[in-house]
Design a protein around this motif. Structure first.
Motif, PDB file in Angstrom:
ATOM      1  N   LYS A  25       0.833  -1.208   0.000  1.00  0.00           N
ATOM      2  CA  LYS A  25       0.000   0.000   0.000  1.00  0.00           C
ATOM      3  C   LYS A  25       0.863   1.251   0.000  1.00  0.00           C
ATOM      4  O   LYS A  25       1.765   1.400   0.804  1.00  0.00           O
ATOM      5  CB  LYS A  25      -0.943  -0.004   1.212  1.00  0.00           C
ATOM      6  CG  LYS A  25      -2.024  -1.070   1.119  1.00  0.00           C
ATOM      7  CD  LYS A  25      -3.111  -0.854   2.136  1.00  0.00           C
ATOM      8  CE  LYS A  25      -4.184  -1.933   2.001  1.00  0.00           C
ATOM      9  NZ  LYS A  25      -4.820  -1.905   0.657  1.00  0.00           N
ATOM     10  N   ARG A  42      -3.670   2.976  -1.794  1.00  0.00           N
ATOM     11  CA  ARG A  42      -3.819   2.134  -2.973  1.00  0.00           C
ATOM     12  C   ARG A  42      -2.661   1.134  -3.050  1.00  0.00           C
ATOM     13  O   ARG A  42      -1.552   1.417  -2.620  1.00  0.00           O
ATOM     14  CB  ARG A  42      -3.869   2.981  -4.246  1.00  0.00           C
ATOM     15  CG  ARG A  42      -5.102   3.866  -4.309  1.00  0.00           C
ATOM     16  CD  ARG A  42      -5.209   4.583  -5.647  1.00  0.00           C
ATOM     17  NE  ARG A  42      -6.455   5.343  -5.723  1.00  0.00           N
ATOM     18  CZ  ARG A  42      -7.614   4.834  -6.091  1.00  0.00           C
ATOM     19  NH1 ARG A  42      -7.690   3.555  -6.427  1.00  0.00           N
ATOM     20  NH2 ARG A  42      -8.709   5.582  -6.126  1.00  0.00           N
ATOM     21  N   HIS A  57      -5.881   4.819 -12.064  1.00  0.00           N
ATOM     22  CA  HIS A  57      -5.556   4.023 -10.889  1.00  0.00           C
ATOM     23  C   HIS A  57      -5.529   2.540 -11.244  1.00  0.00           C
ATOM     24  O   HIS A  57      -6.343   2.059 -12.055  1.00  0.00           O
ATOM     25  CB  HIS A  57      -6.579   4.259  -9.772  1.00  0.00           C
ATOM     26  CG  HIS A  57      -6.614   5.671  -9.305  1.00  0.00           C
ATOM     27  ND1 HIS A  57      -7.796   6.347  -9.029  1.00  0.00           N
ATOM     28  CD2 HIS A  57      -5.618   6.554  -9.070  1.00  0.00           C
ATOM     29  CE1 HIS A  57      -7.516   7.570  -8.630  1.00  0.00           C
ATOM     30  NE2 HIS A  57      -6.200   7.725  -8.642  1.00  0.00           N
ATOM     31  N   THR A  95      -6.443  -1.079 -11.016  1.00  0.00           N
ATOM     32  CA  THR A  95      -7.583  -1.838 -10.481  1.00  0.00           C
ATOM     33  C   THR A  95      -7.306  -3.337 -10.427  1.00  0.00           C
ATOM     34  O   THR A  95      -7.959  -4.061  -9.689  1.00  0.00           O
ATOM     35  CB  THR A  95      -8.830  -1.604 -11.347  1.00  0.00           C
ATOM     36  OG1 THR A  95      -8.568  -2.024 -12.692  1.00  0.00           O
ATOM     37  CG2 THR A  95      -9.219  -0.128 -11.336  1.00  0.00           C
TER      38      THR A  95
END
Length: 325
Positions: A53, A58, A84, A86
């Motif tokens: 993370k 994220r 971003h 995913t």
């Protein structure tokens, strides 16, 4: 939306720190530590990809696929409309005999290699006996190939007032057999096309550099120093990076080995990778004075040294680096 993919050569542990501490990195493709990551191989150091993370919460996928082209890393990353990550999945592909060679590429490589092979086959010197450049030797102790390289670069720059050479065991990549020494063998020992770098340091700064050099010997790190024009004693019992170096000696005007002067100024030769702070040699980058980083190439200096009255070359160690209790 900008997507940031970091191509890192810092090692798996540092990659995980970068992912956790540096904002906005999306993916890290790493190297240097020769780490095998895999979600199926029990010998792997972590999953492929490893998810860490970042500061905004994220996940950052980290991948590395061992070394020496034994594996081909394959990673598929999906980004959303805002850039971003995913989804990230993949696996290292073992490049064994089950993977067929591309005949067209193979033929083209062979064609382009012909002039290089002629150069590599040129005999440049001779070895009276094998010269040990094994990784297991040169990263933990004085080694024969380390002495060849350090002596050569010191000899190449002595007319500039250089009296000390400090290299790294990781720069030495192979041994050389007894008999004719070819250009190809020298390039296998020194494949990085590093250049010589000269600069000035105090005795205290040189000692700090040597402390860095022996700080990760248990890991077989490439920073282990191979030297010329200087002797040092070190112990594994000291605190890494602080007090492992027990004594450092240099030659005085009479040719005698005497303790290095902490406040004295010494002209040093190394390779440009270390001079720019590589392998933890921050003192070379931060404190070097009157630095010149641009040549000649390491392999040229070694060949010139061997041809300048040192062929056939008889390898040896002489106690310039001693491990003590």
């Amino acid at each position: 939306m900008t997507k940031i993919i970091l191509l890192s050569h810092s090692g798996y542990e540092i990659d995980k720190r970068l992912a956790a501490e540096v904002p906005n990195i999306d993916v890290i493709v790493g190297g240097h530590s020769h780490t095998l990551l895999s979600s199926t191989d029990p010998k792997a150091a972590g999953p492929y990809p490893t998810l860490v993370k970042r500061p905004d919460g994220r996940d950052v996928p980290i991948v590395q696929a061992y070394a020496y082209s034994k594996y081909l890393g394959k990673l598929t990353v999906t980004f959303d409309d805002e850039g971003h990550v995913t989804k990230a999945d993949g696996a290292p592909i073992l490049l064994d005999a089950s993977v067929p060679e591309d005949e067209a590429v193979k033929a083209r490589v062979a064609e382009l290699a012909k002039p290089l092979e002629e150069i590599k086959a040129q005999v440049v010197a001779e070895a009276a006996a094998p010269i040990d450049g094994q990784r297991d030797t040169c990263r933990v102790a004085e080694c024969e190939m380390g002495n060849v390289v350090a002596d050569a670069i010191l000899d190449r720059t002595k007319n500039q007032g250089t009296t000390i050479a400090i290299g790294n065991g990781g720069n030495v990549r192979a041994s050389i057999d007894a008999g004719p020494i070819t250009m190809g063998e020298v390039l296998t020992v020194l494949p990085f096309q590093n250049t010589l770098a000269t600069f000035q340091l105090s005795g205290a700064e040189i000692r700090r550099a040597l402390e860095n050099g022996v700080s990760k010997v248990e890991e077989g790190a490439g920073r282990f120093p191979q030297v010329a024009g200087i002797q040092f004693d070190w112990s594994r019992k000291g605190a890494p990076g602080v007090e492992r170096v027990r004594a450092v000696r240099v030659r005085n005007a009479a040719g005698e080995w005497v303790p290095i002067e902490p406040e004295g100024t010494y002209t040093v030769v190394s390779n440009n990778f270390l001079r720019q702070g590589g392998d933890g040699y921050d003192v070379f980058e931060r404190d070097a004075r009157n630095a010149y980083d641009f040549g000649p190439n390491m392999e040229d200096a070694v060949i010139a040294y061997l041809q300048n009255g040192n062929s056939p070359y008889k390898a040896s160690t002489d106690g310039r680096i001693r491990e003590v209790e």
